[in-house]
Design a protein around this motif. Structure first.
Motif, PDB file in Angstrom:
ATOM      1  N   MET A   1       0.843  -1.199   0.000  1.00 20.24           N
ATOM      2  CA  MET A   1       0.000   0.000   0.000  1.00 20.24           C
ATOM      3  C   MET A   1       0.872   1.242   0.000  1.00 20.24           C
ATOM      4  SD  MET A   1      -2.792  -1.516  -0.051  1.00 20.24           S
ATOM      5  CE  MET A   1      -1.830  -2.844  -0.793  1.00 20.24           C
ATOM      6  N   THR A   2       0.401   2.251  -0.604  1.00 23.50           N
ATOM      7  CA  THR A   2       1.138   3.505  -0.611  1.00 23.50           C
ATOM      8  C   THR A   2       1.035   4.145   0.769  1.00 23.50           C
ATOM      9  OG1 THR A   2       0.592   3.830  -2.908  1.00 23.50           O
ATOM     10  CG2 THR A   2       1.342   5.750  -1.713  1.00 23.50           C
ATOM     11  N   GLN A   3       2.170   4.316   1.384  1.00 25.64           N
ATOM     12  CA  GLN A   3       2.181   4.984   2.687  1.00 25.64           C
ATOM     13  C   GLN A   3       3.270   6.028   2.679  1.00 25.64           C
ATOM     14  OE1 GLN A   3       2.668   1.760   5.367  1.00 25.64           O
ATOM     15  NE2 GLN A   3       0.718   0.865   4.781  1.00 25.64           N
ATOM     16  N   HIS A   4       2.888   7.192   2.230  1.00 24.01           N
ATOM     17  CA  HIS A   4       3.873   8.256   2.215  1.00 24.01           C
ATOM     18  C   HIS A   4       4.217   8.656   3.631  1.00 24.01           C
ATOM     19  CE1 HIS A   4       3.752   8.690  -2.056  1.00 24.01           C
ATOM     20  NE2 HIS A   4       2.437   8.731  -2.035  1.00 24.01           N
ATOM     21  N   ARG A   5       5.373   9.222   3.781  1.00 21.13           N
ATOM     22  CA  ARG A   5       5.772   9.781   5.062  1.00 21.13           C
ATOM     23  C   ARG A   5       4.849  10.939   5.397  1.00 21.13           C
ATOM     24  NH1 ARG A   5       7.759   8.770   8.532  1.00 21.13           N
ATOM     25  NH2 ARG A   5       8.745  10.726   8.949  1.00 21.13           N
TER      26      ARG A   5
ATOM     27  N   MET B   1       6.314   4.582  -0.453  1.00 25.60           N
ATOM     28  CA  MET B   1       6.379   3.982  -1.780  1.00 25.60           C
ATOM     29  C   MET B   1       5.446   2.770  -1.856  1.00 25.60           C
ATOM     30  SD  MET B   1       8.530   6.030  -2.954  1.00 25.60           S
ATOM     31  CE  MET B   1       7.809   7.144  -1.764  1.00 25.60           C
ATOM     32  N   THR B   2       4.917   2.523  -3.003  1.00 31.59           N
ATOM     33  CA  THR B   2       4.066   1.362  -3.194  1.00 31.59           C
ATOM     34  C   THR B   2       4.924   0.109  -3.243  1.00 31.59           C
ATOM     35  OG1 THR B   2       2.532   2.678  -4.449  1.00 31.59           O
ATOM     36  CG2 THR B   2       2.351   0.319  -4.697  1.00 31.59           C
ATOM     37  N   ASN B 201       8.262   4.816   6.238  1.00 33.20           N
ATOM     38  CA  ASN B 201       7.619   5.075   7.526  1.00 33.20           C
ATOM     39  C   ASN B 201       7.352   3.784   8.283  1.00 33.20           C
ATOM     40  OD1 ASN B 201       5.521   4.046   6.109  1.00 33.20           O
ATOM     41  ND2 ASN B 201       4.139   5.767   6.388  1.00 33.20           N
TER      42      ASN B 201
END
Lengths: 460, 460
Positions: A1-5, B1-2, B201
């Protein structure tokens, strides 16, 4: 999954966003206009989620930390202007994590595995255990296996959960965790390790409770991260002989300890009307600060109740239940039911599936509430929430109430990335998206306002 | 990031993809046609990356594991048909990780931090140390601080690196790790903790070496994960008094140990022509299996050399350097230079920036090679590789050669998600995208074929 900071410095932005969202939306809502909401301009959901995770951190059931969290909750709820804020304590058995290490020890060079013990796991003792791995592709394969395939070995269950928006994989794949250890123990395994019930690819295993059937002596039981499970599978493909594992898990049980629920209310204008109960849980797993599970849930329900209260006194009392000890067996929910189950409740809701947006609403309401359900659907549509055709099941902490016949509304959150984080060391505040958190509060506020102002001919 | 899950069961697909990619591409290349490549049909880059990470796993410099990895490398390179396969040993000083734990201890309830010691860190001793945190927003702020702001405290450097495609943030933000501990020690700090030099993260801190200046006694030095650094920042915002930290890091130095390079060659048809040297490094950090850093690099260069060899004997010898002990101070690269630096080398290349696609090619070649560079650019364009205007710097292990004047070509890999994984427990095989790995091999094969068949009038 996209987990940006999402750095801490962005957190402040959350405070201004709720008002903006409310002000720009078509907000069909009986007692409160978008302008009313906009004028509030604060973001209690974020404040609660951030405060609880930052000042208290992990909140294991029955621990001193959970007790501190109850004090924090009482002080916060009182400060926010809720009535009848109180702790309701109860006793519960406590299991405590110890050391936890594991290694693949053969036929290749020893390699360390990222492991965590499952709640109620037995102990290997301080020297650990070593054994041959008995591989099973699924929980069902373990159930079908002869005892001789398991006896004296360390069982591994390799079932890879895939993400779903409604989280429906948890029931199927979760069986490996819920019941796998008990099944393995009955068949004579000396230990069991499962692929984490999770959808991420980080070396952070997913904790969670397991239950041994009556009369079954707990064996050491742990979950390894997905990358570690992949490595085990690859070694198995490359090895000519059996794989071996060493396991060191030293948890213990420390008997009954005090836990407790925290209750608060928005008193209704009609004391004869049955209350609306809304729940979250205050405890968390010990590996992280429990931001998505379930500080955010407490933030969401409390912000919504606060917004409804600020907009004007509702007809029905709104009762908030910040339940204790959900993770290890729903002791708080059961204690609430034991104490209050005989009281009338108009309808029950819970927020305990992260902080991502509400995407669907489901109802289990009497026929008399058909128009009420329609009004809720109309109010939620502008926020991207569709009306589902399923039943509402509430959450664990109101489960006993709903089983006893209390109506329910489910504001279903998007679970696509929930099991990337659930019960891992990664359940931290940076995973909460302030914009989606605000959408939750808006959806809850609209729903709660309509429910709390419903007539006695709609909800009993 | 994915980062989607890439289960082990998908790995087999990699084997068929390379041939397909090569067969469908316009592949301008002197000695090898796309059909030649397609007929090879195997995927040595994946096989090496998977094999090394699965069978050996972590490969810390100067350890028995690195020695086992050298044996694995020699056997693999011999089996693949390379010539002059050999180990070239050297001695190097070894630092070993010990226990590593940290807690925020005040003014709130103690909270555990995900920490890892930096290479060359001092030890806290078995009882740990506790102290007030001296906060610095950046390395530069620490440098500018008075000694009195630091003396007797635990320094924290909070600089958040952001992702870039070319990885250019590492130099700037990395200073906190490379030099921060030495600066803090000189100013009288009792310890130092930095925000990980990383862009993810997850609660997985980023290791990496630090260097204490001559005469400076090493102090305990660690990196905490980004979510833990966020938590420290939030506690600092909420605290009325100073923050406190407890630190337990017990690494030790064990003196000189044996490490080594592994060399292999594709002999050229013209023994008088200077060789092309291509490098990767065999060692990894100890926290993971070093899939992207740098098993994939060894897979890429070796697959490319194999493809060139299979297509027909090149004019120049291709020398492969699988360097040892890169992570802790480029001891392998230095040992190679000490032994072979006086020999002529036509051009040097290295793959040591993960496994994501090559997006740009840069050249530091003599003017005589202008047409050669143009041919390489033309050959790479169909694979999405642009020709850059920067200089080529090679990689660490060929750095001494290039500094001494050897020409260089850089096949720049996309670094956008590299620092999500670099030096963390998450550097595991599932992070390698087989399709992007194949693109690397195609780009390397085309480039290497042209370089190895270049004339003496183009490269000296």
């Amino acid at each position: 999954m996209t987990q940006h900071r999402t750095p801490a410095r962005l957190a402040g932005l959350a405070a201004v966003g709720f008002a903006a969202l409310a002000a720009t939306s078509t907000f069909a809502f009986q007692q409160m206009s978008a302008v009313d909401l906009a004028q509030q301009g604060d973001d209690p959901a974020w404040a609660i989620t951030e405060g609880l995770t930052t000042e208290i951190g992990p909140r294991p059931a029955g621990s001193d930390r959970e007790a501190e969290a109850r004090k924090w909750a009482v002080a916060t709820l009182q400060k926010m202007g809720f009535a009848n804020v109180r702790e309701e304590p109860y006793q519960m058995p406590v299991w405590q994590r110890g050391e936890e290490k594991a290694w693949l020890t053969g036929p290749f060079l020893p390699q360390s595995l990222a492991i965590t013990a499952l709640g109620n796991s037995g102990s290997t003792g301080p020297k650990g255990i070593e054994g041959e791995i008995a591989y099973f592709a699924s929980f069902d394969a373990l159930v079908a296996a002869a005892d001789s395939a398991v006896k004296g070995k360390i069982v591994f269950i390799d079932n890879q959960m895939e993400p779903t928006q409604d989280g429906s994989g948890y029931g199927l794949y979760g069986r490996g965790r819920f019941m796998g250890p008990s099944v393995a123990a009955k068949k004579g395994a000396i230990g069991i390790v499962i692929r984490s019930i999770g959808t991420d690819n980080h070396r952070n295993p997913h904790a969670g409770v397991t239950n041994f059937a009556d009369g079954v002596t707990p064996i050491p039981a742990g979950a390894i991260s997905n990358p570690d499970a992949d490595q085990l599978v690859r070694q198995r493909q490359r090895a000519t002989g059996p794989l071996k594992m060493k396991l060191l898990l030293t948890p213990k049980t420390i008997g009954d300890q005090t836990s407790g629920n925290v209750i608060a209310e928005v008193p209704g204008s009609d004391p004869a009307a049955s209350p609306v109960i809304i729940a979250c849980h205050l405890d968390s797993w010990d590996l992280a600060t429990g931001a998505i599970d379930d500080a955010a849930g407490c933030g969401i329900i409390t912000a919504a109740a606060k917004h409804v209260m600020t907009a004007g006194q509702p007809r029905r009392t709104i009762r908030l239940l910040w339940a204790g000890a959900e993770e290890v067996g729903v002791f708080g929910g059961q204690a609430y039911f034991d104490k209050h189950g005989k009281e009338k409740h108009a309808v029950a809701l819970e927020s305990d599936f992260g902080a991502d947006r509400v995407w669907r609403v489901d109802f289990s309401l009497p026929d008399s509430a058909d128009d009420l359900a329609k009004r809720i659907g109309v109010a939620l549509a502008p926020f991207g929430v569709v009306t589902g055709h399923g039943e509402a099941h509430g959450g664990a902490d109101v489960g006993a109430l709903i089983q006893a016949g209390v109506p329910a509304v489910d504001l279903q959150q998007d679970g696509t990335r929930y099991f990337d984080l659930h019960h891992t060391p990664d359940d931290t505040l940076d995973k909460v998206d302030p914009a989606q958190l605000r959408q939750n509060v808006v959806a809850w506020t609209a729903t709660l306002g309509l429910l709390a102002n419903s007539s006695d001919s709609e909800l009993p």
